[in-house]
Write an enzyme that holds these catalytic residues in place. Sequence first.
Site, mmCIF file in Angstrom:
data_model
loop_
_atom_site.group_PDB
_atom_site.id
_atom_site.type_symbol
_atom_site.label_atom_id
_atom_site.label_comp_id
_atom_site.label_asym_id
_atom_site.label_seq_id
_atom_site.Cartn_x
_atom_site.Cartn_y
_atom_site.Cartn_z
ATOM 1 C CE LYS A 81 -4.020 1.819 2.613
ATOM 2 N NZ LYS A 81 -4.755 1.735 3.895
ATOM 3 C CB SER A 156 -7.954 3.765 2.596
ATOM 4 O OG SER A 156 -7.151 3.026 3.505
ATOM 5 C CB SER A 180 -8.247 1.097 5.542
ATOM 6 O OG SER A 180 -8.893 2.342 5.559
#
Lengths: 503, 495
Positions: A81, A156, A180
Amino acid sequence: MSHAILTATASDLGRRIAARELTAVEVARAFLDQIERTNAEVNSFLHVDTEGALAQAAAVDARLDAGEALGPLAGVPVAVKDLFCQEGVPTTASSRILEGWRPPYSSTIVQRLLDAGLVLLGKTNLDEFAMGSSTETSAFGPTHNPWDLTRVPGGSGGGSAAALAAFQAPLAIGTDTGGSIRQPASVTGTVGVKPTYGAASRYGVIAMASSLDQPGPCARTVLDAALLHEVMCGHDPMDSTSIDAPVPPVVDAARSGDISGLRVGVVKELGGEGYEPGVEQRFREALALLEGAGAEIVEVSCPNFAYGLGAYYLIMPSEVSSNLARYDGMRYGLRVGDDGVRGTEEVMATTRAVGFGDEVKRRIILGTYALSSGYYDAFYGSAQKVRTLISRDFDAAFEQADVLVSPSTPFTAFGIGEKLSDPLAMYKSDLCTIPTNMAGNTAGSFPCGLSPDDGLPVGVQVMAPPLADDRVYRFGAALERLYAERDGGLLTDRIAERWTQEA
Amino acid sequence: MDELMDYDDAMAAYDPVLGMEVHVELNTASKMFCGCDNSPGGEPNTKTCPVCLGLPGSLPVVNGKAVESAIRIGLALNCQVAPWCRFARKNYFYPDMTKNFQTSQYDEPICFDGHLNLEVDGRTYRIEIERVHMEEDAGKLTHAGSTGRIHGAEYSLVDYNRAGTPLMEIVTKPIRGLGEHAPAVGRAYMAHLRELMRALDVSDARMEAGNMRCDANVSLMPKGSDELGTRTETKNVNSLRSVEGALRYEIQRQGAILAGGGRVHQETRHWHEEGWTSPGRSKEEAEDYRYFPEPDLVPVAPSRAWVEELRATLPEPPAQRRARLQEAWGFTDLEMRDVVGNEGSLDLIAATVAAGATPAAARKWWLGELSRRANEAGVDLSGLGVTPAQVADVQALVDAGTVNDKLARQVFDGVLAGEGSPAEVVEGRGLAVVSDDGALGAAVDAAIAANPDVAQKIRDGKVQAAGALIGQVMKAMRGKADAARVRAILLEKLA
């Protein structure tokens, strides 16, 4: 051949690389090719580090060829990420304000991955500074859900989840502040675990809300997630909030999956109005399967969870408003308006006005307000009290059950653009996941079939007490086996052909 | 220019109330929240890392040594030590701050409720300490342009070497009842803290280097009133003299305003070394710092046992130590004042005495010859390069008659030039006094032979003429003769 590599589990790839049936370089190439072939459709990767990944893979091959014994994931690729600093590799948090920034240092977790011989493919898309539940607030365009490209992959960490579902990587890492990791896992039919707060180091992970952020593993199988969990977690002296305790036996738990005699608490408050019927139906089926495997199902009440979302949207923005103050154009990243006429304050303000997107600004403003003199006690202070009450609800519930369960999110993947103009509707994506962040315990999301409403993945959330991360994996493994017995494989197997046929 | 009230008139009408906020930079090896070198100076931005640069993702870790220093300072100021306290973020934007918040403490300081007794001109004042808290220093800005301020600067340079230096803030409660002595007490308070920080060895406490910075608050109460007036805060007053001057100036300035029926503005003010203050930021439009507990750090919870361990390491209070040493050394008040007034000399004299010299001899060397050399070199006495042990050695050589005072100065030359120990310098330079009668007798004979007239006068009983011949002998022996012995031999020969 390439197709078989892409659909293999991480544990299988690791075993075959260690046995020298596969080289780390050919595995890395297969995934790099897949990313190149599919990323235009999915937009899961913001940056692909082809050169770095191949060099890391070659180094692993050299060490294995020299007879060195490495860990079970040595040579296995992983997607990162874009919130984790990796030395020399662009790290943006999906924000214009950090575009082009290359960190001079690596986060502890990136370093742990490298030390364990994992091959870092590149950086995945996310909501800007991890603020969102759809990956649509990214400054670099939304990520598309591999199950239906008109839908969001959650957020996210939508980039990491979509990379797994599109077979661009066998493993990925994420961060979970309010859901997330778990909500994207849920809507992409993958596995995602938020470890106990403090289990995985936050050092070098771009902060959203310090007291809530927690890195964790993402994978297509429970064992793969557990193997990655083991690499990621452990005490880090660079993070004061890191727990100095042994990592729970998550891999053993994932291999076992024995849940007979364990009590499963169904949280009464996490269901009902606002939950899609198809989601609730699949969730009830999951309970029935667990019961059939010998677990005892009980109902528990956590009355203060109702205040979780409200309290979260005071604490999180408060910390955001402070954590994001450093992005001012003075030292790194974007600088706008430095024309020799504007003063420092004006350059800072202009840079932030241009560099941050709407959702980030919304939260900075909310948080600034909540911390303001005269409002602090009513907002931040009250929210902290709610946090304590949520922890007490968990404590009481864990007296009655070994784990708690709920749907991971009230609804399946929604359409791109559908909730973007309605922040409150978007925020409800995290109704079920937020309490765990508020209390600091651990939870994971595991696939439980496709919703009869729209044919999209549904996830079940398993919550466990702090430091009992192994229980999450034990139940995840049980669910995975029960569904495999019923359906003949993993949920993601159903889109494997779609994404790997050209490979 | 501000209108000022005559100081005595101001004192007749008003009672000043002081409040002192002092920042002390600690001399720990590393910074407050990271492992960077905490020593001052260095090429700009070389003593930095992701943490003190506030790079995205970096996290602070508390320096245990700094916590220890904070507790020791608190204990030395008779404070309570919090069993549990937290750091807080003070949020504001400024380019010398890498994170745009300062990690500090807010409503949970590590030490609180202390006091100290201050003796000024024979009177004792009790100063109440409100709190001692821990925080981090900011970087240093240099503004290019005419004003030297950020506004109107052409450009500004920033050096983050200092960013993250551990900083202790020591805050007094309002200090009342000082009357006309207020400025002197303010000054004495700073002098006391400086001495204390050095005795604790927690800070270099050099005001001129910014290790200790004072924000001096003062307000005036009309005589007989019990209500505090509006205060001003004069920032960064960086010498003892300036503390006194700034307080005195503000008292006179505020006095003039109040006497004229005006209202004092609550504001920060800047001290100018020429002896005046100018307005800074108005406190009435003060920033809201949005303090909240620092979520990246865990609470600091010093155990009682540790606090007691640290209490046992406290040095003797400086005032008590001075009194004890004066007594032991037999110095007069005047002599002791010279010692105390000469920075660093007290410790050097004590160490020299410990190394075997008499107190009088130690004082003579440090306040005389060595102070002169330090002044010439523009360094502190302690930075001169002569150790107390070497001074004691030199004095021992004098006491043994090996060298005289004049030769001893040459011994110091040698020591400073790196020629070794005093004994080695005497040996290497051949500085030992000659007291061998044979050599001296020959030199005396030569002098008599060269000056028959003078010799005759001495024979005739004019003993005072001996000085001229002794001088001749000393000159011939290049100062290395034992003058007393020369005199004895000469008078014997001319008897």
